[in-house]
Design an enzyme around this catalytic site. Structure first.
Site, mmCIF file in Angstrom:
data_model
loop_
_atom_site.group_PDB
_atom_site.id
_atom_site.type_symbol
_atom_site.label_atom_id
_atom_site.label_comp_id
_atom_site.label_asym_id
_atom_site.label_seq_id
_atom_site.Cartn_x
_atom_site.Cartn_y
_atom_site.Cartn_z
ATOM 1 N N GLU A 489 -13.980 37.630 23.998
ATOM 2 C CA GLU A 489 -14.819 38.810 24.145
ATOM 3 C C GLU A 489 -16.218 38.515 23.612
ATOM 4 O O GLU A 489 -17.102 38.168 24.352
ATOM 5 C CB GLU A 489 -14.150 39.995 23.431
ATOM 6 C CG GLU A 489 -14.772 41.295 23.828
ATOM 7 C CD GLU A 489 -13.791 42.458 23.839
ATOM 8 O OE1 GLU A 489 -12.629 42.288 23.499
ATOM 9 O OE2 GLU A 489 -14.237 43.562 24.201
ATOM 10 N N GLU A 755 -10.839 45.162 12.814
ATOM 11 C CA GLU A 755 -11.085 46.067 13.944
ATOM 12 C C GLU A 755 -10.305 47.371 13.785
ATOM 13 O O GLU A 755 -10.800 48.451 14.075
ATOM 14 C CB GLU A 755 -10.642 45.379 15.245
ATOM 15 C CG GLU A 755 -10.771 46.250 16.471
ATOM 16 C CD GLU A 755 -10.446 45.493 17.751
ATOM 17 O OE1 GLU A 755 -9.653 44.527 17.686
ATOM 18 O OE2 GLU A 755 -10.982 45.845 18.803
HETATM 19 C C1 BGC Z 1 -14.238 45.896 21.557
HETATM 20 C C2 BGC Z 1 -14.603 47.122 20.793
HETATM 21 C C3 BGC Z 1 -15.306 48.023 21.742
HETATM 22 C C4 BGC Z 1 -14.288 48.399 22.757
HETATM 23 C C5 BGC Z 1 -14.522 49.488 23.695
HETATM 24 C C6 BGC Z 1 -13.231 46.322 22.556
HETATM 25 O O1 BGC Z 1 -12.642 45.308 23.234
HETATM 26 O O2 BGC Z 1 -13.826 44.870 20.741
HETATM 27 O O3 BGC Z 1 -15.071 46.955 19.560
HETATM 28 O O4 BGC Z 1 -15.933 49.092 21.146
HETATM 29 O O5 BGC Z 1 -13.780 47.275 23.412
HETATM 30 O O6 BGC Z 1 -13.290 50.035 23.790
#
Ligand code: BGC
Length: 901
Positions: A489, A755
Site C-alpha cells: 500500500e 493501525e
Molecule cells: C489505509 C488506511 C486508509 C484506508 C481507507 C487503508 O488501506 O491503510 O489508513 O485510511 O485504507 O479505508
C-alpha cells in the site's frame, strides 16, 4: 549563561541579563523557501525567513534589511546587486518575499539580512547565504529523454545508462540536472552523486515530475571521466497498490544534463542523448514492495560502467515531454539513524531471526564474507505471531525480501538501492554461509525533515507513546505522508494525513514536505473539484469510481493548508491552495441536496470501535471545509467569498441540525465520534453544547474510561474534552491501558503506532491480516493534545506561526514533570514544569519577536512575588482573578516558583 536573582522568599526569577550584560542582537538560521542554501529552485519570488538571537527580554524586531547579489564580493562591497530592500520598518521575520530583478536559470544568488530591535539595537549582517536557481524553461533542457528501447521490464534487471567524456583542467563548477521516469541513482567516476534516495521523488507524475540539481564539481577528474545512472521501477512503473503496477507508464526513461563550467568561461555539456549506452547491472530486480535481488558477481559490470565503455547497448531517444518538469521543493529522502540487532534468535519453527528492537522503515546494511555464488536471503516483518514465529501475513502481497549473491572477493558491503521495507524483524536464510560470516545493521530512511519537537515526562509509558508517534511519523513521511510503510500500500491516504497533521507539525518541520504534497493534491484534483482519496492519485476504476471525493479524506484539501498556515504563518500556502479549497467546497455542494451531503461513498469514522452514521460524518466535514475556506478567504482579503461562503456555512450547519439533531438535543447517531466532530466543527447550537459534552463524558465513563472513536474523531477527542473543562476525563483516557486506548499497544511492547486499536487482541490473537499494520500514524494524533495540554504550547485559532501563543500547561498527579519544546519559525518555545509536594516550578522560553500568554494552572500561587513580576522587563501585562493568573511575556527565559497550598 543565565543569571538568577533570588527575590525575597522567591518566587519568580528570571535572567536579568538586560540589566547586567550588554545585549547582543544577532540573526541566525536564515532560510530561503524553508531551506538552507538550496541548489536548484524554480521559485520566481523565493521567501526569506530568519530568527533573532538576543539575551534581552521583550525583544521585537522593528526593522530589517535584505540584500542580494550575484557574487560574494558584490554582496560585501555593493556591486552585482540584485536587490536591496533598504531598511524596512516591520516586525516580519518570516516569509519575506524577494523583491528584486527577475531571477535567471542556473544563477547562484548570495544574500544576507540584518535587523533592528525595539530596544534600539542593530544586528550585524547575517552569515552569507545563497540559493541557486534551477532550470526554469523547457528550453533550458537540452538533454534528451533516453530509454532502453523497450528492453527493460517491470521487476526485471535495472538498466545502467552510461557515457564517457573528457574534462580538461580548470573546472570551475559542475552541476548535474537529472530526473527519470522511474527512480534513479547517479554515479560519476564510480562515486555516488548526492545522498538522496528514490529520486526524483513521488509527485503527480501525469502532471509534474521533479528534477534534482547536484554540485558535482569535486567528482570530476582531469582527463577521462564516466557518468553512469541506474534506473529502477520506483513509483512510476513499480507496484503501487495491491496488485496494481505501472500506473504511470510501462517504460523507464532518463533525462540528464551534466553542465561543466571551466575557469576560462567555456562550458562542456554532457547531455543524455543517442551517444549514451546502457547495460543491465547487478540489480536483478527492485521494487518497493518486494525488495531487491542483487547479484554481486555482476559488479564487474558496474565498475566498468564507471569507466569509458564503448561496449554497451545503444539507447533509444524518446519523445517524452519536458513541460511538467519542476524543481524539487520538499526534502529528499535520506538516511538517518542506524540500528543494530538487539537479539538474533531461533523461533519455535527453527527460523533464524534478527530483532532490531524498533519497528521502522528503511533497509538492511549487510557486511558479508564468503565464496562467489553463496547467498543471503532476508525477509522483513513487523511482528512475531502469538507463538513467537516470524509473521508476514499482514504484508499482504508485499514480499519485502532482499536476496544478495556474493562475488567472493573479500568483505562485501551491500545496501539496497531502490527499495525500503517496514520492519523490526529480519529472517535470515543462508546458502553456503554461516551466521558468523554475516554482519547486519539497519538504516532508517525518511524525508529529511528537521525534528522540531521534544516531549518528555516523568512517565515512561507516556514517553514510549511519544516515541511511537514520532517513529510512525519517521516511517511514513517518505516522499508523501503515507498510511503505512510495509504492506502493498504505502500511499498518501488523505484522511490519515489530515488526521495526523497537527501532531506531525509538532514533531518535525513538515512545511516544505507538505507544500510539495499539496502541489500534487492540486494537480490530481479533478476539474469538477473532486479530490482523490490518495495523493498522488493512484487511479482505479472509472473517473466516477470510488476514488475521488469522500468526506474526511478529500477534506485534506482545506484542512492541511489551513493547519499549515496556522503553524508556519506562510500566507502563500493559502494563496496557492485557495482555488483548490474552493473547488472542493463547491464540489461537495454539487453533491449535496439542499446543503445536506447525503450522496456518494464515505468511510465514516474509519477504524472506530463504534460506528458513527457515515453521512453525519460527511456533513460535519462539509461544514468544516467551508469554515476553513472562509478562514483562508479572510486572510487573503477575499471579502466577497467570506460573505458568500458564510451564507453557505449557515445553511450547511442548519442542514446538520435538521438531519442529525433530535428534538431533545441528542444526536441521531449517538456515538463519541459524532459528538466530538459536531462539537469540534461547531455544529451544536450554543444552548445544546453543555448537554452534548455531558453526553460525551458520560459515554466515556459508562464504558469504563474508554474511547470508541476512529481516525476522524480521535484527533479532536481530548482537545474537545479539555476545551470544555474536562481535562481530568482526557487524562483518564490517556492513562487507560485496556483496549482500546493509546497505552494498550505501549503495554504490549509496541514501538510504533498501530493501525487498529486491537492489532494484537487482548487474547493475543492478531487482527485480520488484510488490515493490520503496526506502523500507521493516524491514531498518534493524540500527540497534538499532549504538546498542547501537558506541554501547554498552544495557539489560539486566530494566531499564526507562533508569533503569539499560549503557555498553558495542565499538570496531573501522575506526572512529576514534563519538558516540551517546539522549534517554531521564530525560534524555540520551551516549557519545563515540575511538581514536588505542593511546590510547582515552571520554566518558559519565549523566542525573540514573539509574545506568550502564560496561564498558570493553579489558583493558589503562594509565594509568587507579583511585584517583582510586574516590574520585570519582559512582562507586558498581568491579569488575575480568583481562578487564574495570566501573564503576557515578551521574549526571554523565565522561571516561576510557587506553592499550591
Ligand atoms: C489505509 C488506511 C486508509 C484506508 C481507507 C487503508 O488501506 O491503510 O489508513 O485510511 O485504507 O479505508
Amino acid at each position: 549563561m543565565t543569571c538568577k536573582f533570588l527575590l525575597k522568599t522567591v518566587v519568580f526569577w528570571a535572567s536579568f541579563l538586560s540589566v547586567v550584560y550588554a545585549q547582543d542582537l544577532t540573526v541566525f538560521d536564515p532560510t530561503c523557501d524553508y531551506k538552507t542554501d538550496p541548489i536548484g529552485i524554480d521559485d520566481a519570488t523565493p521567501q526569506f525567513s530568519w530568527k533573532l538571537g538576543s539575551n534581552g527580554f521583550g525583544i521585537l524586531q522593528s526593522a530589517y534589511q535584505i540584500r542580494v547579489a550575484t557574487s560574494i564580493s558584490g554582496l560585501e562591497k555593493g556591486y552585482d546587486v540584485q536587490w536591496d530592500s533598504g531598511k524596512i520598518d516591520s516586525d516580519q521575520s518570516i516569509h519575506v518575499a524577494y523583491g528584486g530583478d527577475a531571477l535567471k536559470a542556473r544563477q547562484r544568488y548570495y544574500w544576507q539580512v540584518k535587523v533592528w530591535d525595539n530596544k534600539g539595537h542593530e544586528s550585524g549582517w547575517s552569515a552569507k547565504q545563497y540559493w541557486e536557481m534551477g532550470l526554469l524553461d523547457e528550453a533550458d533542457w537540452t538533454g534528451k529523454w533516453i530509454t532502453t528501447g523497450g528492453k527493460d521490464t517491470l521487476d526485471g534487471p535495472s538498466p545502467i545508462f552510461c557515457k564517457s567524456f573528457n574534462v580538461p583542467s580548470g573546472v570551475k563548477s559542475a552541476r548535474l540536472y537529472a530526473t527519470a521516469r522511474g527512480v534513479y541513482e547517479a554515479r560519476i567516476n564510480g562515486h555516488r552523486v548526492g545522498e538522496d534516495y528514490f529520486t526524483p521523488g513521488w509527485t503527480s507524475y501525469h502532471n509534474r515530475l521533479q528534477y534534482q540539481v547536484y554540485d558535482v564539481s569535486s567528482l570530476l577528474i582531469e582527463g577521462g571521466n564516466a557518468i553512469s545512472i541506474t534506473l529502477g521501477d520506483g513509483w512510476y512503473r513499480g507496484h503501487t497498490y495491491d496488485k496494481n503496477k505501472a500506473m504511470y507508464g510501462e517504460e523507464l526513461a532518463l533525462l540528464a544534463q551534466l553542465e561543466i563550467e571551466l575557469r576560462d568561461g567555456s562550458r562542456i555539456l554532457v547531455n543524455s542523448d543517442e551517444s549514451w549506452e546502457f547495460e543491465f547491472g547487478p540489480i536483478r530486480s527492485s521494487s518497493f514492495f518486494n525488495g531487491e535481488v542483487y547479484d554481486a558477481r555482476l559488479i564487474n559490470f558496474e565498475e566498468k560502467a564507471a569507466r569509458p565503455l564503448g561496449m554497451g547497448n545503444p539507447v533509444v531517444v524518446a519523445d517524452y515531454s519536458k513541460s511538467g518538469l519542476v524543481a524539487t521543493y520538499g526534502p529528499p529522502v535520506r538516511k538517518h539513524e542506524s540500528l543494530r540487532p538487539v537479539n538474533i534468535f531461533k523461533t519455535p519453527m527453527g527460523e533464524v531471526v534478527a530483532d532490531f528492537g524498533q519497528n521502522f522503515a528503511g533497509f538492511i546494511r549487510l557486511k558479508v564474507r564468503g565464496s562467489a555464488g553463496s547467498q543471503i536471503k532476508l525477509q522483513h516483518a513487523e511482528v512475531l505471531d502469538e507463538a513467537g514465529n516470524f509473521y508476514t501475513d499482514n504484508l499482504r502481497a508485499a514480499r519485502q525480501e532482499i536476496c544478495y549473491t556474493l562475488n567472493g572477493r573479500g568483505e562485501e558491503i551491500y545496501e539496497p538501492h531502490f527499495t525500503f521495507q517496514g520492519f523490526r524483524y529480519v529472517k535470515i536464510e543462508l546458502k553456503g554461509l554461516q551466521l558468523d560470516d554475516v554482519d547486519l545493521s539497519a538504516v532508517v530512511l525518511y524525508s529529511d525533515m528537521r525534528i522540531t519537537g521534544k516531549f518528555e515526562t516523568s512517565d515512561s509509558l507516556l514517553n514510549q507513546l511519544q516515541h511511537n508517534i514520532l517513529w510512525s511519523q519517521k516511517s511514513n513521511f517518505i516522499e508523501v505522508p503515507a498510511d503505512c510503510p510495509q504492506r502493498d500500500e504505502r500511499l498518501g491516504w488523505t484522511g490519515d494525513a489530515q488526521a495526523f497533521y497537527a501532531t506531525a507539525a509538532f514533531n518535525m518541520d513538515i512545511a516544505s514536505f507538505s507544500i510539495k504534497w499539496l502541489g500534487d493534491l492540486r494537480a490530481d484534483q479533478r476539474a469538477d473539484g473532486a479530490v482523490p482519496f490518495i495523493v498522488p492519485a493512484i487511479i482505479q476504476g472509472s473517473a466516477e469510481g470510488p476514488w475521488y471525493g469522500t468526506s474526511g479524506y478529500s477534506d485534506a484539501a482545506t484542512i492541511v493548508p489551513w493547519k499549515l498556515y496556522q503553524r508556519y504563518g506562510d500566507k502563500r500556502i493559502l494563496a496557492h491552495q485557495y482555488e483548490s479549497m474552493k473547488l472542493w467546497v463547491d464540489y461537495v455542494q454539487t453533491k449535496s441536496n439542499h446543503y445536506l451531503w447525503n450522496t456518494g461513498f464515505h468511510y465514516g469514522d474509519h477504524v472506530s470501535f463504534e460506528p458513527t452514521d457515515k453521512l453525519l460524518v460527511a456533513q460535519a466535514f462539509a461544514a468544516h471545509s467551508v469554515q476553513n475556506l472562509i478562514n483562508a478567504a479572510a486572510v487573503l482579503g477575499i471579502n466577497e467569498d467570506v460573505r458568500s461562503y458564510s451564507v453557505v456555512l449557515d445553511s450547511v450547519k442548519a442542514a446538520f441540525a435538521r438531519e442529525y439533531i433530535n428534538s431533545d438535543g441528542s444526536l441521531t447517531s449517538p456515538t463519541q465520534g459524532a459528538y466530538v466532530l459536531a462539537l469540534k466543527f461547531d455544529l451544536i447550537p450554543d444552548s445544546l453544547v453543555k448537554q452534548a459534552i455531558t453526553w460525551l463524558v458520560k459515554d466515556i465513563k459508562d464504558r469504563g474510561n474508554l474511547l470508541s472513536t476512529g481516525f476522524m474523531a480521535t484527533p479532536h477527542l481530548n482537545l474537545i474534552l479539555s476545551k470544555y473543562g474536562f481535562d481530568d476525563v482526557a487524562y483518564d483516557l490517556l492513562w487507560q491501558d485496556s483496549c482500546p486506548s493509546w497505552l494498550y499497544p505501549v503495554k504490549r511492547g509496541a514501538t510504533t503506532i498501530w493501525e487498529r486499536w486491537d492489532g494484537i487482541k487482548p487474547d493475543n490473537q492478531l487482527q485480520d491480516p488484510f488490515m493490520n499494520s503496526f506502523n500507521h500514524f493516524a491514531n498518534g494524533s493524540i500527540g497534538d493534545w499532549m504538546y498542547q495540554t501537558i506541554g501547554g504550547i498552544r495557539l489560539d485559532e486566530a494566531w499564526v506561526g507562533y508569533k503569539r501563543f499560549f503557555i498553558q500547561p495542565v499538570p496531573h498527579d501522575r506526572l512529576k514533570f514534563a519538558n516540551s519544546e517546539l522549534e517554531t519559525p521564530y525560534g524555540k518555545i520551551a516549557t519545563h514544569w515540575k511538581i514536588e509536594g505542593n511546590q510547582f516550578d515552571l520554566e518558559v522560553d519565549v523566542p525573540p519577536n514573539t509574545e506568550a500568554e502564560v496561564i498558570f494552572p493553579h489558583s493558589n500561587m503562594n509565594g509568587l512575588d507579583k511585584d517583582s513580576l510586574r516590574s520585570h522587563a519582559g512582562v507586558r501585562r498581568i491579569k488575575s482573578d480568583k481562578e487564574k493568573l495570566v501573564v503576557t511575556l515578551g521574549s526571554g527565559n523565565y522561571r516561576f516558583h510557587y506553592f499550591t497550598k
